[in-house]
Design a protein around this motif. Structure first.
Motif, short mmCIF file in Angstrom:
data_model
loop_
_atom_site.label_atom_id
_atom_site.label_comp_id
_atom_site.label_asym_id
_atom_site.label_seq_id
_atom_site.Cartn_x
_atom_site.Cartn_y
_atom_site.Cartn_z
N ARG A 190 24.36 4.02 23.29
CA ARG A 190 24.73 2.94 23.29
C ARG A 190 25.99 3.26 22.13
O ARG A 190 27.60 2.70 22.32
CB ARG A 190 24.52 1.75 21.87
N ASP A 191 25.74 4.48 21.38
CA ASP A 191 26.85 5.46 20.70
C ASP A 191 27.90 5.97 20.96
O ASP A 191 28.97 6.94 21.17
CB ASP A 191 26.34 6.00 19.49
N ILE A 192 27.39 6.38 22.58
CA ILE A 192 28.11 7.65 23.54
C ILE A 192 29.28 7.04 24.41
O ILE A 192 29.21 5.16 24.59
CB ILE A 192 26.93 7.93 24.98
N ILE A 193 30.71 7.25 23.94
CA ILE A 193 31.75 6.70 24.57
C ILE A 193 32.24 7.35 26.07
O ILE A 193 31.66 6.08 26.88
CB ILE A 193 33.13 7.36 23.50
N TYR A 194 31.69 8.86 26.46
CA TYR A 194 31.88 9.16 27.51
C TYR A 194 31.23 10.20 27.63
O TYR A 194 31.22 10.78 26.83
CB TYR A 194 32.93 8.98 28.19
N ILE A 195 30.88 10.89 28.62
CA ILE A 195 30.07 12.08 28.95
C ILE A 195 30.80 12.36 30.23
O ILE A 195 31.23 12.51 30.99
CB ILE A 195 28.91 11.48 29.50
N GLN A 196 31.24 14.27 29.49
CA GLN A 196 32.23 14.78 30.98
C GLN A 196 30.87 16.50 30.95
O GLN A 196 30.68 16.76 30.14
CB GLN A 196 33.33 15.84 30.26
N GLY A 197 31.81 16.65 32.11
CA GLY A 197 30.03 17.77 32.89
C GLY A 197 30.99 18.77 33.03
O GLY A 197 32.15 18.69 33.29
N ALA A 198 30.51 20.47 32.66
CA ALA A 198 30.95 21.31 32.49
C ALA A 198 30.67 22.58 33.48
O ALA A 198 29.38 22.86 32.23
CB ALA A 198 32.18 21.50 31.76
N ASN A 199 30.65 22.95 34.62
CA ASN A 199 29.84 23.76 34.94
C ASN A 199 28.48 23.66 34.64
O ASN A 199 28.32 22.28 35.13
CB ASN A 199 30.10 25.60 33.90
N ALA A 229 48.24 26.64 31.23
CA ALA A 229 47.13 27.77 31.42
C ALA A 229 45.57 26.59 31.08
O ALA A 229 44.75 26.91 31.93
CB ALA A 229 47.38 28.71 30.18
N LEU A 230 45.58 26.25 29.73
CA LEU A 230 44.38 25.75 29.34
C LEU A 230 43.96 24.55 30.30
O LEU A 230 42.99 24.63 30.09
CB LEU A 230 44.58 25.52 27.95
N ILE A 231 44.86 23.56 30.98
CA ILE A 231 44.46 22.46 31.65
C ILE A 231 43.64 23.41 33.39
O ILE A 231 43.05 22.51 33.99
CB ILE A 231 45.26 21.38 31.97
N ARG A 232 43.69 24.30 33.34
CA ARG A 232 43.15 24.96 34.64
C ARG A 232 42.65 25.57 34.46
O ARG A 232 41.55 26.11 35.48
CB ARG A 232 44.59 26.36 35.64
N GLU A 233 42.24 25.80 33.21
CA GLU A 233 40.06 26.52 33.16
C GLU A 233 39.74 24.81 33.01
O GLU A 233 38.93 24.39 32.11
CB GLU A 233 40.50 26.76 31.35
N THR A 234 38.51 25.34 33.39
CA THR A 234 36.60 24.69 32.86
C THR A 234 36.09 25.14 32.43
O THR A 234 35.11 24.41 31.56
CB THR A 234 36.67 24.15 34.44
N VAL A 235 35.78 26.76 31.99
CA VAL A 235 35.04 27.26 30.76
C VAL A 235 35.47 27.31 29.47
O VAL A 235 37.31 27.00 29.59
CB VAL A 235 34.86 28.90 31.31
N PRO A 236 34.94 26.45 28.93
CA PRO A 236 35.21 25.88 27.21
C PRO A 236 35.42 27.09 26.65
O PRO A 236 34.86 28.41 25.89
CB PRO A 236 34.08 25.81 26.82
N HIS A 237 37.00 27.12 26.02
CA HIS A 237 37.98 28.42 25.61
C HIS A 237 37.67 27.91 24.10
O HIS A 237 37.76 26.39 23.61
CB HIS A 237 39.10 28.95 25.91
N LEU A 238 37.47 28.94 22.68
CA LEU A 238 37.92 28.75 21.53
C LEU A 238 39.83 28.57 21.31
O LEU A 238 40.36 29.64 21.94
CB LEU A 238 37.22 29.18 21.00
N ASP A 259 40.77 15.14 26.38
CA ASP A 259 40.19 15.06 27.75
C ASP A 259 38.88 16.96 28.68
O ASP A 259 38.76 16.55 29.76
CB ASP A 259 40.31 14.56 29.07
N SER A 260 40.00 17.79 28.02
CA SER A 260 39.36 19.11 27.98
C SER A 260 37.75 19.43 27.35
O SER A 260 37.82 19.73 26.36
CB SER A 260 40.37 20.32 28.27
N PRO A 261 37.63 20.53 28.06
CA PRO A 261 36.31 21.01 27.55
C PRO A 261 36.53 21.71 26.09
O PRO A 261 35.45 22.91 25.64
CB PRO A 261 34.83 21.50 28.41
#
Length: 246
Positions: A153-162, A45-54, A75-77
């Motif tokens: 330089r400390d950023i490992i990667y950037i992920q976009g979400a909405n 269920a969670l891997i289908r969700e793009t909206v960040p959940h707690l 790698d999820s939000p």
């Protein structure tokens, strides 16, 4: 009306689910969207969700443990709070960048305190206040005087979400109110950063290994889209050779 934060409970004990459900109803700003007794079902269920959940997640569960589930969601939000009766898991939890840790049995006061810490840090996004060649200065809201310096330089990667992006850095993670297109434009002239997927930009300085379409970055794995592969390898050789000449 302020938007509520969706949350999930993943626990194989009915009593623990009932307690968490009662606590969630007492806390404004969050809304229970579902409960799961099996981690593998929750993962689907969670891997289908793009909206960040707690996510309130038990560790010791049959079939798939909470530890394994978190690794699968790397790698999820989503943002995880471990709920467990085993204090010896605490160090591993923070190594996995789990947001907080609730040791069973916990009361409403402890639940509220730790939940609010996670909400303030990860669900109330920063904005980029100023930018230099070396860093972004982040601010929570216009009224606060507190600025957080994030070195590029400390950023490992950037992920976009909405309409948000997430900086994953060597010192912590930051949610920023900005579109993925906007951050890509800001970093367009910095050769260290490269887009490897529809919503991922990596920092070549943090890249440890490339294996096929899998990129290994300081404990993280990012899967590169196949259509980026050829251009990525050309870019990587260019950046690597330039670095070696210095």
């Amino acid at each position: 009306m302020e938007k509520t934060i969706p949350c999930l409970i993943i626990d194989d004990e009915a009593g623990a689910i009932n307690t968490l459900n009662d606590y969630i109803t007492e806390l404004p700003g969050i809304s229970l969207k579902g409960t799961y007794t099996k981690a593998i079902t929750a993962l689907a269920a969670l891997i289908r969700e793009t909206v960040p959940h707690l996510v309130y997640l038990d560790i010791d569960m049959p079939g798939m443990s909470g530890i394994t589930l978190v690794k699968s969601l790397k790698d999820s939000p989503h943002h995880i709070i471990f709920t467990t009766s085993h204090p010896d898991y605490a160090i591993e939890a923070f190594d996995l960048r789990v947001r907080h840790y609730l040791l069973k049995p916990f009361d409403l006061s402890e639940f509220a305190q730790k939940t609010n810490v996670v909400i303030q840090e990860y669900f109330q996004p920063h904005r980029i206040d100023t930018e230099t060649d070396e860093a972004f200065m982040l601010r929570k809201n216009p009224e606060t005087k507190r600025l957080i310096k994030v070195l590029k330089r400390d950023i490992i990667y950037i992920q976009g979400a909405n309409n948000h992006i997430h900086f994953y850095t060597t010192g912590g993670d930051y949610s920023v109110y900005m579109t993925f297109t906007e951050i890509e434009e800001r970093l367009a002239n910095d050769l260290k950063f490269y887009r490897v997927q529809r919503s991922y930009i990596i920092n070549s300085d943090q890249l440890d290994e490339v294996e096929g379409n899998t990129l290994y970055l300081k404990g993280y794995q990012v899967i590169m889209s196949p259509n980026y592969n050829a251009s990525f390898m050309d870019w990587f050789k260019q950046v690597y050779l330039k670095t070696r000449r210095k």
